[in-house]
Design an enzyme around this catalytic site. Structure first.
Site, PDB file in Angstrom:
ATOM      1  N   LEU A 130      11.047 -21.094  -4.328  1.00 62.00           N
ATOM      2  CA  LEU A 130      10.025 -20.219  -3.739  1.00 62.00           C
ATOM      3  C   LEU A 130       8.773 -20.252  -4.605  1.00 62.00           C
ATOM      4  O   LEU A 130       8.870 -20.353  -5.822  1.00 62.00           O
ATOM      5  CB  LEU A 130      10.554 -18.767  -3.715  1.00 62.00           C
ATOM      6  CG  LEU A 130       9.603 -17.696  -3.178  1.00 62.00           C
ATOM      7  CD1 LEU A 130       9.595 -17.730  -1.643  1.00 62.00           C
ATOM      8  CD2 LEU A 130      10.020 -16.291  -3.635  1.00 62.00           C
ATOM      9  N   ASP A 184       0.842  -1.190   0.000  1.00 62.80           N
ATOM     10  CA  ASP A 184       0.000   0.000   0.000  1.00 62.80           C
ATOM     11  C   ASP A 184       0.880   1.243   0.000  1.00 62.80           C
ATOM     12  O   ASP A 184       1.980   1.223   0.572  1.00 62.80           O
ATOM     13  CB  ASP A 184      -0.900  -0.043   1.258  1.00 62.80           C
ATOM     14  CG  ASP A 184      -2.140   0.813   1.096  1.00 62.80           C
ATOM     15  OD1 ASP A 184      -2.299   1.452   0.043  1.00 62.80           O
ATOM     16  OD2 ASP A 184      -2.945   0.858   2.049  1.00 62.80           O
ATOM     17  N   HIS A 212       3.170   3.069  -9.012  1.00 62.92           N
ATOM     18  CA  HIS A 212       2.933   1.644  -9.285  1.00 62.92           C
ATOM     19  C   HIS A 212       4.149   1.009  -9.962  1.00 62.92           C
ATOM     20  O   HIS A 212       4.509  -0.126  -9.675  1.00 62.92           O
ATOM     21  CB  HIS A 212       1.690   1.463 -10.162  1.00 62.92           C
ATOM     22  CG  HIS A 212       0.416   1.911  -9.489  1.00 62.92           C
ATOM     23  ND1 HIS A 212       0.128   1.618  -8.170  1.00 62.92           N
ATOM     24  CD2 HIS A 212      -0.636   2.630  -9.944  1.00 62.92           C
ATOM     25  CE1 HIS A 212      -1.051   2.133  -7.860  1.00 62.92           C
ATOM     26  NE2 HIS A 212      -1.525   2.764  -8.903  1.00 62.92           N
TER      27      HIS A 212
HETATM   28  C1  FPP Z   1      -1.635   0.353  -3.406  1.00 57.70           C
HETATM   29  O1  FPP Z   1      -1.181   1.643  -3.653  1.00 57.70           O
HETATM   30  C2  FPP Z   1      -1.198  -0.589  -4.362  1.00 57.70           C
HETATM   31  C3  FPP Z   1      -1.939  -1.314  -5.258  1.00 57.70           C
HETATM   32  C4  FPP Z   1      -3.069  -0.867  -6.089  1.00 57.70           C
HETATM   33  C5  FPP Z   1      -1.563  -2.699  -5.444  1.00 57.70           C
HETATM   34  C6  FPP Z   1      -0.116  -2.952  -5.706  1.00 57.70           C
HETATM   35  C7  FPP Z   1       0.261  -2.709  -7.093  1.00 57.70           C
HETATM   36  C8  FPP Z   1       1.534  -2.614  -7.495  1.00 57.70           C
HETATM   37  C9  FPP Z   1       2.709  -2.781  -6.604  1.00 57.70           C
HETATM   38  C10 FPP Z   1       1.746  -2.287  -8.920  1.00 57.70           C
HETATM   39  C11 FPP Z   1       2.216  -3.339  -9.803  1.00 57.70           C
HETATM   40  C12 FPP Z   1       1.833  -4.714  -9.542  1.00 57.70           C
HETATM   41  C13 FPP Z   1       2.267  -5.725 -10.301  1.00 57.70           C
HETATM   42  C14 FPP Z   1       1.990  -7.107  -9.905  1.00 57.70           C
HETATM   43  C15 FPP Z   1       3.060  -5.494 -11.497  1.00 57.70           C
HETATM   44  P1  FPP Z   1      -2.276   2.774  -3.687  1.00 57.70           P
HETATM   45  O2  FPP Z   1      -2.450   3.206  -5.104  1.00 57.70           O
HETATM   46  O3  FPP Z   1      -3.509   2.297  -2.987  1.00 57.70           O
HETATM   47  O4  FPP Z   1      -1.566   3.894  -2.831  1.00 57.70           O
HETATM   48  P2  FPP Z   1      -2.278   5.049  -1.988  1.00 57.70           P
HETATM   49  O5  FPP Z   1      -3.076   4.386  -0.896  1.00 57.70           O
HETATM   50  O6  FPP Z   1      -1.126   5.839  -1.460  1.00 57.70           O
HETATM   51  O7  FPP Z   1      -3.137   5.822  -2.957  1.00 57.70           O
END
Ligand code: FPP
Length: 229
Positions: A126, A14, A31
């Protein structure tokens, strides 16, 4: 192997958006950086003798509520990630597995997921699981429906555990980054006895060094599994 080993590690990543905003970047940049961190952490887990499975929450059933462009970007990023990652998986002995409902993904992405699972199925260092369009309640309901369709009327915990999409070890340690302290419908069944760790670090800043520190902290905890020690 001891009861304080982390065999199955789960991570709710997150804070990508906040990381990007702090730097004046678009959310998509967060991301992208987040995907690089998945690679670092996976490679580390593959060399760590006690960890046999790491599960990342990459896209929840609720993430469709995001702006269409961001969702499209995440889908494209996932496709690119899997394409690029194949080399890393093979070099590090990582078996890739996806859980969730992929019916709604493009045919190309579904094919990429299947091909990556197939190409890595004999790797043994893994298991890396990506939860994609995943919801913990839906996983349990699917499992129950599967069992009912076989004619079962009374279910045991074992029945449900063995028909989940993740019939792997229960989770030992769950980490959520960015300071939020919620489970957000992630692996509800498998988290029953997990130790929870909430880190203030935003996911793109998360490092193997911090993971090592969290694992050390986990080892100081006494896991009683409902009993007395
Ligand atoms: C939360 O950040 C993250 C996600 C939506 C999921 C995790 C996604 C990635 C790490 C991107 C790529 C994934 C893969 C598998 C290639 P947020 O956008 O909710 O952050 P915020 O709460 O600060 O807005």
């Amino acid at each position: 192997m001891s009861s304080t080993d982390v065999k199955h590690l789960a991570i709710i990543m997150d804070g990508n958006g906040r990381w990007a905003k702090k730097r004046g970047f678009s959310r998509t940049k967060g991301h992208e950086k987040g995907a690089d961190v998945i690679r670092d952490i996976t490679t580390y887990c593959a060399t760590n003798k006690e960890i046999d499975t790491v599960t990342f929450y990459a896209f929840s059933t609720e993430n469709w509520k995001r702006p269409k462009l961001e969702v499209e970007f995440l889908m494209k990023l996932l496709d690119n990630y899997l394409q690029k990652e194949l080399k890393t998986y093979q070099e590090n002995g990582v078996r890739f597995k996806a859980i969730g409902n992929f019916d709604v993904f493009s045919q190309a992405l579904q094919k990429r997921i299947q091909e990556t699972e197939k190409a890595t199925k004999n790797n043994t260092k893994l298991i890396q699981i990506l939860a994609l369009n995943y919801g913990g309640r839906a996983e349990i309901v699917n499992s129950v429906n599967k069992l009912i369709s076989t004619g079962k009327t009374i279910l045991t915990e074992e029945d449900i555990s063995s028909t989940l999409q993740t019939p792997y070890n229960d989770i030992d340690l769950l980490i959520r980054t960015s300071g939020e302290e919620r489970i957000s419908n992630f692996l509800l069944w498998q988290l029953s006895y997990a130790e929870l760790y909430f880190s203030p670090t935003l996911w793109p800043d998360f490092s193997t060094k911090e993971l090592e520190e969290i694992i050390q902290n986990y080892k100081t905890r006494t896991r009683r599994f409902g009993g007395i020690k």
